[in-house]
Design a protein around this motif. Sequence first.
Motif, PDB file in Angstrom:
ATOM      1  N   THR A 149      -3.098   5.224   5.046  1.00 46.61           N
ATOM      2  CA  THR A 149      -3.089   4.975   3.275  1.00 46.61           C
ATOM      3  C   THR A 149      -3.525   6.238   2.560  1.00 46.61           C
ATOM      4  O   THR A 149      -4.048   7.078   3.058  1.00 46.61           O
ATOM      5  N   HIS A 159      -4.399   3.313  -5.160  1.00 47.29           N
ATOM      6  CA  HIS A 159      -2.644   3.503  -4.630  1.00 47.29           C
ATOM      7  C   HIS A 159      -1.485   3.498  -5.710  1.00 47.29           C
ATOM      8  O   HIS A 159      -0.824   4.456  -5.408  1.00 47.29           O
ATOM      9  N   LYS A 216       1.047   4.930   1.439  1.00 46.37           N
ATOM     10  CA  LYS A 216       0.689   5.570   2.860  1.00 46.37           C
ATOM     11  C   LYS A 216       1.279   7.333   3.013  1.00 46.37           C
ATOM     12  O   LYS A 216       2.933   7.273   1.946  1.00 46.37           O
ATOM     13  N   LEU A 276       0.648  -1.332  -0.426  1.00 47.04           N
ATOM     14  CA  LEU A 276      -0.146   0.020  -0.325  1.00 47.04           C
ATOM     15  C   LEU A 276       0.649   1.165   0.105  1.00 47.04           C
ATOM     16  O   LEU A 276       1.866   1.179   0.762  1.00 47.04           O
TER      17      LEU A 276
END
Length: 96
Positions: A21, A58, A12, A10
């Motif tokens: 996130t 993402h 971040k 992910l």
Amino acid sequence: MNYLKIENNLGKFLKDGNYLTIDKMTRDDLWHIANAVMNDEKFEMEQYDESRIGNKAHQIIYKNVYELLVSLQNSKEQFQSECEAMYKEAYNKYKQ
């Protein structure tokens, strides 16, 4: 200080001492990180690596934010020089 990182597949970002996130990033969060680029001598961010981010959203967000911040870092000295020149010009004008 590391403001962007990739962890557990992910993207971040750092907010108030915690990593959230990247899909939770607001305009204000981006503004805060952009200010950190200009003012935090220890500013760091992890390089974008598509293979390390599993979530497509993402990937897109991290890539765009990363590229924007790299561009800002590369222009940092130019911005600072321009600001100093404008300040000096105004100072000299009103000093007389």
